[in-house]
Design an enzyme around this catalytic site. Structure first.
Site, PDB file in Angstrom:
ATOM      1  N   SER A  74       0.785  -1.245   0.000  1.00 36.41           N
ATOM      2  CA  SER A  74       0.000   0.000   0.000  1.00 36.41           C
ATOM      3  C   SER A  74       0.810   1.284   0.000  1.00 36.41           C
ATOM      4  CB  SER A  74      -0.919   0.030   1.215  1.00 36.41           C
ATOM      5  OG  SER A  74      -2.073  -0.695   0.945  1.00 36.41           O
ATOM      6  N   LYS A  77       0.541   3.502  -2.918  1.00 40.12           N
ATOM      7  CA  LYS A  77      -0.643   4.340  -3.150  1.00 40.12           C
ATOM      8  C   LYS A  77      -0.326   5.832  -3.120  1.00 40.12           C
ATOM      9  CE  LYS A  77      -3.652   0.702  -1.445  1.00 40.12           C
ATOM     10  NZ  LYS A  77      -4.313   0.076  -0.309  1.00 40.12           N
ATOM     11  N   TYR A 251      -4.511   4.048   7.816  1.00 36.69           N
ATOM     12  CA  TYR A 251      -5.846   3.426   7.855  1.00 36.69           C
ATOM     13  C   TYR A 251      -6.643   3.936   9.053  1.00 36.69           C
ATOM     14  CZ  TYR A 251      -3.228   0.334   4.801  1.00 36.69           C
ATOM     15  OH  TYR A 251      -2.426  -0.157   3.821  1.00 36.69           O
TER      16      TYR A 251
HETATM   17  N1  GLN Z   1      -2.099  -5.359  -2.222  1.00 38.15           N
HETATM   18  C1  GLN Z   1      -2.795  -5.190  -0.985  1.00 38.15           C
HETATM   19  C2  GLN Z   1      -4.287  -5.304  -1.206  1.00 38.15           C
HETATM   20  O1  GLN Z   1      -4.757  -4.831  -2.181  1.00 38.15           O
HETATM   21  C3  GLN Z   1      -2.433  -3.855  -0.396  1.00 38.15           C
HETATM   22  C4  GLN Z   1      -3.096  -3.603   0.917  1.00 38.15           C
HETATM   23  C5  GLN Z   1      -2.216  -2.954   1.938  1.00 38.15           C
HETATM   24  O2  GLN Z   1      -0.987  -2.897   1.851  1.00 38.15           O
HETATM   25  N2  GLN Z   1      -2.836  -2.515   3.002  1.00 38.15           N
HETATM   26  O3  GLN Z   1      -5.014  -5.868  -0.431  1.00 38.15           O
END
Ligand code: GLN
Length: 320
Positions: A74, A77, A251
């Site tokens: 993530s 992102k 998060y």
């Molecule tokens: N590739 C993971 C997903 O899509 C990324 C999620 C994460 O790092 N929180 O679930």
């Protein structure tokens, strides 16, 4: 046996000294478990632990497994959000993805009731939407543009881990469900499967925590990589990227994080974490065991302590 000559260079820098101490303090912490919902991630060694710092004037410090490669997950992102801003500008991106924190988990299948936008680019739904905005002439061109973008931040080429990509591609039904829901509301275009592949590929980019620290330091340095001098993203987008990280990067722990650590950050399910100290330095941490919200247990502890010891909280005061 080689006996190293004693030189003045062996005096330990204060940042290195604190990193060594914090590393020793938390390496024996045995809380949390590595992610298992992506089968490839379950294979990670819970003992891996590295911390790196890169300053805006190019100094580098590291301790532990700083060279161990893992998938960025993530944390990607943040940077793909930056590329979407570059490709379309703020208003268009904002029309497809909100900037509101969510109290839900990172993989919640939820869109804003009124606007039908995903809440923000740091949760899965929002990230799939920003990925779908990446321009390019077909899948390969879009992937190459994304890899070139990551290379500007990292300072060298890096590759996609095919096993993790395939693992996510074949098990990521939740992410697929979100993409189709967003297509229904016109938040993403018809290239649903192509954009999902691109999303799984960005999550499967291989980095180490030295790379993460360089990427974070690039954001601290108004988008200019302090090690290579390359402008990774136009500086005007960095403010938007950092604001979203500050509010949504950890998060459903983002509020408490902002309160305690007080710095823009982003975590990923492989156990990586980046922290930006604007105008000063970037931090990269790697330790796979996660807490129940999906943040690295050691990573959070290390940041709380670094913020406290160096007074890094954005709203730090004399008598805080
Ligand atoms: N590739 C993971 C997903 O899509 C990324 C999620 C994460 O790092 N929180 O679930």
């Amino acid at each position: 046996m080689m006996i190293e000559p004693v030189t003045a260079a062996q005096t330990v820098h204060p940042i290195q000294d604190v990193l060594n101490q914090i590393y020793e303090k938390y390496r024996s912490l045995r809380l949390g478990v590595p992610a298992t919902y992506i089968p490839e991630l379950a294979k990670m060694n819970p003992e891996w632990f590295g911390i790196c710092v890169v300053t805006v004037d190019g100094q580098q410090f590291s301790v532990g497994d700083a060279q161990q490669l893992f998938t960025i997950q993530s944390i990607s992102k943040v940077f793909v959000h930056g590329l979407a801003l570059e490709d379309h500008g703020r208003e268009h991106v904002l029309s497809k993805v909100g900037v509101e924190p969510t109290g839900d988990s990172f993989n919640a299948i939820v869109l804003d009731e009124q606007s039908k936008r995903p809440y923000n680019p740091m949760v899965n739904a929002g990230a799939i939407a920003t990925t779908s905005l990446i321009k390019g002439n077909g899948a390969t061109d879009r992937l190459n543009r994304m890899l070139a973008m990551f290379e500007r931040y990292i300072g060298h080429e890096s590759h996609i881990d095919m096993s993790t990509f395939m693992s996510e591609r074949t098990t990521g039904f939740r992410n697929r469900a979100m993409a189709y829901l967003m297509r229904n509301f016109g938040m993403i275009d018809d290239r649903i499967d192509e954009s999902l592949d691109l999303y799984f590929q960005q999550c499967s980019l291989m980095v180490n925590c030295a790379d993460l620290a360089t990427m974070a330091a690039t954001l601290s340095n108004h988008g200019k990589n302090p090690l290579t001098g390359v402008q990774a993203v136009p500086s005007r987008h960095v403010r938007d990227m950092l604001s979203v990280m500050f509010m949504c990067g950890m998060y459903n722990y983002s509020g408490e994080w902002a309160y305690k650590v007080g710095l823009p950050a982003k975590s990923g399910v492989s156990g990586g974490l980046i922290v930006v100290v604007p105008g000063r330095l970037g931090i990269g941490i790697f330790s796979p065991p996660l807490d129940e919200r999906g943040n690295s247990v050691r990573g959070v502890k290390v940041c709380e302590e670094l913020s406290e010891r160096f007074g890094l909280h954005l709203f730090e005061c004399e008598d805080c």
